[in-house]
Enzyme design. Structure first.
Site, PDB file in Angstrom:
ATOM      1  N   LYS A  94     -11.407  -5.780  -3.502  1.00  0.00           N
ATOM      2  CA  LYS A  94     -12.628  -5.990  -2.699  1.00  0.00           C
ATOM      3  C   LYS A  94     -13.867  -5.668  -3.518  1.00  0.00           C
ATOM      4  O   LYS A  94     -14.716  -4.858  -3.144  1.00  0.00           O
ATOM      5  CB  LYS A  94     -12.591  -5.183  -1.407  1.00  0.00           C
ATOM      6  CG  LYS A  94     -11.455  -5.624  -0.493  1.00  0.00           C
ATOM      7  CD  LYS A  94     -11.722  -5.344   0.950  1.00  0.00           C
ATOM      8  CE  LYS A  94     -10.565  -5.802   1.793  1.00  0.00           C
ATOM      9  NZ  LYS A  94      -9.307  -5.079   1.488  1.00  0.00           N
ATOM     10  N   GLN A 105      -1.479  -3.892  12.845  1.00  0.00           N
ATOM     11  CA  GLN A 105      -2.829  -4.068  13.413  1.00  0.00           C
ATOM     12  C   GLN A 105      -2.823  -4.939  14.680  1.00  0.00           C
ATOM     13  O   GLN A 105      -3.866  -5.167  15.283  1.00  0.00           O
ATOM     14  CB  GLN A 105      -3.791  -4.667  12.386  1.00  0.00           C
ATOM     15  CG  GLN A 105      -4.084  -3.758  11.198  1.00  0.00           C
ATOM     16  CD  GLN A 105      -5.061  -4.394  10.223  1.00  0.00           C
ATOM     17  OE1 GLN A 105      -6.137  -4.859  10.600  1.00  0.00           O
ATOM     18  NE2 GLN A 105      -4.700  -4.423   8.949  1.00  0.00           N
ATOM     19  N   THR A 163     -20.964  -6.118 -13.336  1.00  0.00           N
ATOM     20  CA  THR A 163     -19.847  -5.213 -13.014  1.00  0.00           C
ATOM     21  C   THR A 163     -18.685  -6.004 -12.414  1.00  0.00           C
ATOM     22  O   THR A 163     -17.514  -5.742 -12.714  1.00  0.00           O
ATOM     23  CB  THR A 163     -20.335  -4.101 -12.060  1.00  0.00           C
ATOM     24  OG1 THR A 163     -21.530  -3.547 -12.595  1.00  0.00           O
ATOM     25  CG2 THR A 163     -19.296  -3.020 -11.891  1.00  0.00           C
ATOM     26  N   ASP A 177       0.822  -1.211   0.000  1.00  0.00           N
ATOM     27  CA  ASP A 177       0.000   0.000   0.000  1.00  0.00           C
ATOM     28  C   ASP A 177       0.857   1.262   0.000  1.00  0.00           C
ATOM     29  O   ASP A 177       0.361   2.362   0.280  1.00  0.00           O
ATOM     30  CB  ASP A 177      -0.962  -0.014   1.199  1.00  0.00           C
ATOM     31  CG  ASP A 177      -1.931  -1.180   1.127  1.00  0.00           C
ATOM     32  OD1 ASP A 177      -2.337  -1.542   0.004  1.00  0.00           O
ATOM     33  OD2 ASP A 177      -2.278  -1.756   2.182  1.00  0.00           O
ATOM     34  N   ALA A 236       2.210 -13.266  13.142  1.00  0.00           N
ATOM     35  CA  ALA A 236       2.295 -14.162  11.989  1.00  0.00           C
ATOM     36  C   ALA A 236       2.223 -15.623  12.429  1.00  0.00           C
ATOM     37  O   ALA A 236       1.470 -16.420  11.867  1.00  0.00           O
ATOM     38  CB  ALA A 236       3.602 -13.901  11.232  1.00  0.00           C
ATOM     39  N   VAL A 273      -1.424  -8.608  10.549  1.00  0.00           N
ATOM     40  CA  VAL A 273      -0.177  -8.924  11.246  1.00  0.00           C
ATOM     41  C   VAL A 273       0.680  -7.659  11.380  1.00  0.00           C
ATOM     42  O   VAL A 273       0.785  -6.875  10.448  1.00  0.00           O
ATOM     43  CB  VAL A 273       0.613 -10.006  10.468  1.00  0.00           C
ATOM     44  CG1 VAL A 273       2.038 -10.135  10.985  1.00  0.00           C
ATOM     45  CG2 VAL A 273      -0.118 -11.341  10.542  1.00  0.00           C
TER      46      VAL A 273
HETATM   47  P1  BMP Z   1      -1.200  -3.603   7.142  1.00  0.00           P
HETATM   48  O1  BMP Z   1      -0.300  -4.826   7.399  1.00  0.00           O
HETATM   49  O2  BMP Z   1      -0.427  -2.391   6.761  1.00  0.00           O
HETATM   50  O3  BMP Z   1      -2.181  -3.386   8.236  1.00  0.00           O
HETATM   51  O4  BMP Z   1      -2.050  -3.921   5.808  1.00  0.00           O
HETATM   52  C1  BMP Z   1      -3.022  -4.917   5.746  1.00  0.00           C
HETATM   53  C2  BMP Z   1      -3.544  -5.040   4.338  1.00  0.00           C
HETATM   54  O5  BMP Z   1      -4.574  -6.047   4.302  1.00  0.00           O
HETATM   55  C3  BMP Z   1      -4.170  -3.775   3.768  1.00  0.00           C
HETATM   56  O6  BMP Z   1      -3.913  -3.756   2.380  1.00  0.00           O
HETATM   57  C4  BMP Z   1      -5.665  -3.970   3.999  1.00  0.00           C
HETATM   58  O7  BMP Z   1      -6.442  -3.319   3.015  1.00  0.00           O
HETATM   59  C5  BMP Z   1      -5.813  -5.490   3.880  1.00  0.00           C
HETATM   60  N1  BMP Z   1      -6.905  -6.077   4.675  1.00  0.00           N
HETATM   61  C6  BMP Z   1      -6.961  -5.930   6.044  1.00  0.00           C
HETATM   62  O8  BMP Z   1      -6.101  -5.301   6.669  1.00  0.00           O
HETATM   63  N2  BMP Z   1      -7.992  -6.506   6.738  1.00  0.00           N
HETATM   64  C7  BMP Z   1      -8.982  -7.208   6.129  1.00  0.00           C
HETATM   65  O9  BMP Z   1      -9.885  -7.712   6.791  1.00  0.00           O
HETATM   66  C8  BMP Z   1      -8.928  -7.378   4.737  1.00  0.00           C
HETATM   67  C9  BMP Z   1      -7.867  -6.820   4.029  1.00  0.00           C
HETATM   68  O10 BMP Z   1      -7.791  -7.001   2.728  1.00  0.00           O
END
Ligand code: BMP
Length: 214
Positions: A62, A172, A69, A12, A176, A169
């Protein structure tokens, strides 16, 4: 998608050259790159094709729409080089079937329960039903939250040997090894890698953490 390190990089990063730099540094240690709207909107859809020369690309669009569509989005994403596309499941069976059909040999992953706190409000209430529907529709796999490994266990019971990819992981708060132990095939990791000063070191450490529980 190969199944070696079990790490999918969530790219991202919105600066195209930094994004490509991170991919080049970690490519050997990841199984795929997940591309979401932030990078496509800043670097253009050609970034999918460019990164697909280096790694398998999972397009996390998503997709959540009516079947026609969904079909148009999935077909065009696969034509750009994506090996897999992530779709929402709440749109129902007809939309999901349209995704699976449009993907052809590419894979469709369906979101079940989302990893952020708000994921508990609606997605958690229907996660099992969405997983059952995904199995019926023939999706290749599911997205389930590393922030709540017990929910990966629940989803695994429903989906059998279909793949589970777990985001959440690092930044958030999820781990892992806990996600893999709970039954995830892959972890999805973004900021903890691409925002690090040493992405390769982070990925290597995660790779050994995962190997220690396999
Ligand atoms: P990060 O490790 O920076 O938190 O990123 C997590 C990635 O996974 C982001 O691209 C987010 O859009 C995606 N994601 C998520 O975090 N939780 C979900 O439930 C579904 C996801 O696709």
């Amino acid at each position: 998608m190969r199944k070696d390190t079990r790490i999918v990089l969530a790219l991202d990063e919105t600066d195209k050259s930094r994004a490509l730099d991170v991919v080049s540094k970690v490519a050997e240690h990841i199984d795929a790159v997940k591309i979401n709207w932030p990078l496509v909107l800043t670097a253009g859809p050609e970034i999918i094709t460019k990164i697909s020369d280096i790694s398998d690309v999972v397009c996390d669009f998503k997709v959540a729409d009516i079947p026609n569509t969904v079909k148009l989005i999935v077909e065009n994403t696969v034509a750009l080089g994506a090996s897999a596309v992530i779709v929402h499941a709440f749109t129902g069976e007809d939309s999901m079937l349209a995704a699976v059909e449009a993907a052809g040999k590419a894979e469709i992953y369906a979101v079940t329960e989302m990893s952020h706190p708000g994921g508990k409000t609606f997605t958690a209430l229907h996660a099992e039903d969405m997983a059952r529907m995904g199995v019926r529709c023939g999706v290749a796999g599911f997205i389930a939250p590393a922030t709540r490994p017990e929910r990966i266990v629940d989803i695994r019971r429903i989906v059998g040997d279909r793949k589970i990819l777990s985001p959440g992981v690092g930044t958030q708060g999820g781990s892992a090894s806990a996600a893999i132990n709970a039954g995830a095939d892959y972890v999805i990791v973004g900021r903890a890698i691409y925002r690090s000063d040493d992405p390769e070191a982070v990925v290597k450490a995660m790779e050994s953490e995962i190997r220690s529980v396999l």
